[in-house]
Design an enzyme around this catalytic site. Sequence first.
Site, PDB file in Angstrom:
ATOM      1  N   ASP A  88       0.639  -1.446  -0.061  1.00 11.28           N
ATOM      2  CA  ASP A  88       0.266  -0.049   0.190  1.00 11.28           C
ATOM      3  C   ASP A  88       1.295   1.568   0.099  1.00 11.28           C
ATOM      4  O   ASP A  88       1.775   0.940   0.489  1.00 11.28           O
ATOM      5  CB  ASP A  88      -0.873   0.333   1.136  1.00 11.28           C
ATOM      6  CG  ASP A  88      -2.564   1.172   0.611  1.00 11.28           C
ATOM      7  OD1 ASP A  88      -2.078   1.427   0.143  1.00 11.28           O
ATOM      8  OD2 ASP A  88      -3.331   0.823   1.533  1.00 11.28           O
TER       9      ASP A  88
HETATM   10  C1  BGC Z   1      -5.028   3.063  -0.059  1.00 22.06           C
HETATM   11  C2  BGC Z   1      -5.262   2.360  -1.366  1.00 22.06           C
HETATM   12  C3  BGC Z   1      -4.845   2.771  -2.607  1.00 22.06           C
HETATM   13  C4  BGC Z   1      -4.107   3.625  -2.858  1.00 22.06           C
HETATM   14  C5  BGC Z   1      -3.563   4.184  -3.679  1.00 22.06           C
HETATM   15  C6  BGC Z   1      -3.897   4.012  -0.498  1.00 22.06           C
HETATM   16  O1  BGC Z   1      -3.984   5.085   0.624  1.00 22.06           O
HETATM   17  O2  BGC Z   1      -5.635   2.499   1.570  1.00 22.06           O
HETATM   18  O3  BGC Z   1      -6.224   1.178  -1.048  1.00 22.06           O
HETATM   19  O4  BGC Z   1      -4.714   2.059  -3.500  1.00 22.06           O
HETATM   20  O5  BGC Z   1      -3.801   4.654  -1.202  1.00 22.06           O
HETATM   21  O6  BGC Z   1      -4.044   6.244  -4.079  1.00 22.06           O
END
Ligand code: BGC
Length: 742
Positions: free
Chosen positions: A278
């Site tokens: 993540d």
């Molecule tokens: C989220 C993810 C997301 C990523 C990229 C993170 O804050 O938890 O679900 O894909 O950001 O935007």
Amino acid sequence: MKRNVLLITGLTALLPILNSCKEDGKQPIAEVVSQEIKIQPTEFSTKYDAEIDKIIAQMTPEEKIGMLHGNSMFTTTGVERLHIPELKMGDGPLGVREELERDTWTPLGLDNDFATFFPAGGGLSATWNPEMAALFGKSIGAEARARGKDILLAPAINIIRTPVGGRTFEYFSEDPFLNAMIAVPYTTGVQSQDVGVCIKHYAVNNQETNRGTVDVLLDERTLREIYLPAFKATIDAGAYSVMGAYNKLRGHYLCENEYMLQDILKGEWGFKGIVISDWAAVHSSVKSVENGLDIEMGSNLAFDDFYLANPLLDSLKAGKIDEKTIDGSVKRIMRVMFNLKRMGDTLSRKKGGLNTPEHIENAYKIASESIVLLKNTENLLPLSTDNLQSIAVIGDNAERKFASGGFGAGVKTKSEVSAMEGLKNRLPENITINYAQGYKESYDDNQTNMSYGRKLSYEADEAMIAEAVEAATKSDVAVIFAGSNRSVESEAADRETLQLPFGQEKLIAAVKNANPKTIVVIIAGGPFDLRKVEQSTSALIWSWFNGSEGGNALADVILGNINPSGKLPWTLPKELKDSPAHATNSFPGDESVTYKEGILVGYRWFDTQKIEPLYPFGYGLSYTDFQYNQVNTDMDTYDKNATIHVNVKISNSGSIDGKETVQLYVSQPGSNVDKAFQELKAFNKVAIKAGETLNVPLSFKASDLAYYDESKSAWVVEPGTYTLRIGSSSRDIRGEQTISIK
Ligand code: BGC
């Protein structure tokens, strides 16, 4: 790893069902909606591995490590001289996110990155229809492809542990089986378009509070039975990538968690794809790569300073990590690229399509099966337009759009039909609409620059209520569009309470008082305390952040062009303290959180503890009535490796066509281990014409009855007697049958 068999472990209901039940020969077999889609697992092949090894042999350490981390917000580095492209990612899950600057979250403001907005997670799962999930996957996959993406950062499949979770609106369900039944066709749908899914967030990322640090503590049985089944099911179906979550599990961050990544994901489940972090969820270089992370993504540091960038290169040079380990990650990345035709046979790669009329139509189809009719005691619904001259349309959500807002992925969409626009599209022109906003979004803080986690105000706006009362008084009927919005429910913050904000309860009571013919529509992603609303209305509908066509689908349900068939994918509790994580005082924890309710998540808790919810899991009414008649099984006693076939005879005894989701729960009162009162094991959504009677087949495997035995580290099916409970919701059981497992 060629998969040409239609076999998804634990998801028997997705297999073509053999007509081997003792069914009433005179009745036709139901047209089983979930049978129509042939769920073909993705053929995730390792046949390119030898070719990939040859490419790796020509690579420098710098080139290898360039592939292991972001060099912009959503891409890695390629190696031009060896024709290795960069890997391009894009956020889902509501639609393909707009393009951003390379190194900030600022949108580029392009005019070619609009996308279709698809219903948010709760809406999709409320269809209880794997065919809709496949359609969703195919459509969003095609849009991702048309936007040049290799990996779509979706679906988001964490279990809904608390109703106040900031991402409840994005996630599917509190039940592991329903979760998997939606996640698998979503996955194979996306991947049929030559785009890989990134199943997120692996794992136990069930709260936003302290998500970057919290250490989740839970017993092994709970992990296996509740939190992992949907992840495993998507891996079995050939998912190409998995996103490591922000949080820790038993002391170790998920992006460096040896047990979760090496032992379970890559070991037990044989995952051959990529683990992507993540965004900014990585905490180490060598430990992460050795324990199974392949790509570090994020936005916080200069990209060369990422743990999997220069620090990893330094560790390699210092002999702290074997180059073969790094080669393993590079190989998995290229393996996915070859499977996606990003490398190799690139000419035959699908091209996709963006904002096509077909995708808009698919968004409509999904939305129109997702809306849940909660109450209709005076038959105000469907709203007849005969003799209707005026309608009061009340509430901020009547005109509000839901494609973006809050923190996290939104969709820049060209078309989103609001509830008001939907009504205008569908109502005859001679009907007068009297609009009043009724309530407004307001906060008890000054944090106007924050897009999430703000202190909600619960105060009503008396002037707005007066206006709404006036509109309701002068109209034949009133429809209130209330609930929440994308700022109230958002990634990065959990809600503090279940209470409806902005004085909406007061508004609803006042309008109902002014006009007894008041219909209330709640538009939200996760549960709210609706006790007062439920008392003051006879007609209550639940809708979602429901995509580009949300307003049209909603108007069609209100006016009866569509007979509602959505069912709640989670329990709607009376009070927060009734929910398991809150009843056990184990939310949100601090440095760590212990899942004290264990396996009793969602309805498993309510049913076992005999707590009455406001509306139970699986609940949803129709404008017609379904009579459940006989329930038959094909045998009385089964082997542990048998498939149990059940047949239920169901009649549509009303005067209009409808769809019903027949649900099968299993209880095992005589078990030697603690079990939930009942667990969902199969369901089938069927279309039944007015006056028609159908045989509805359901099936599951005896092995689906297993519990996870921690002492043996194995799944165990207890011999003995099981009760199959078949019904229209988890609390509306219409027939039972007992079977024995040898
Ligand atoms: C989220 C993810 C997301 C990523 C990229 C993170 O804050 O938890 O679900 O894909 O950001 O935007």
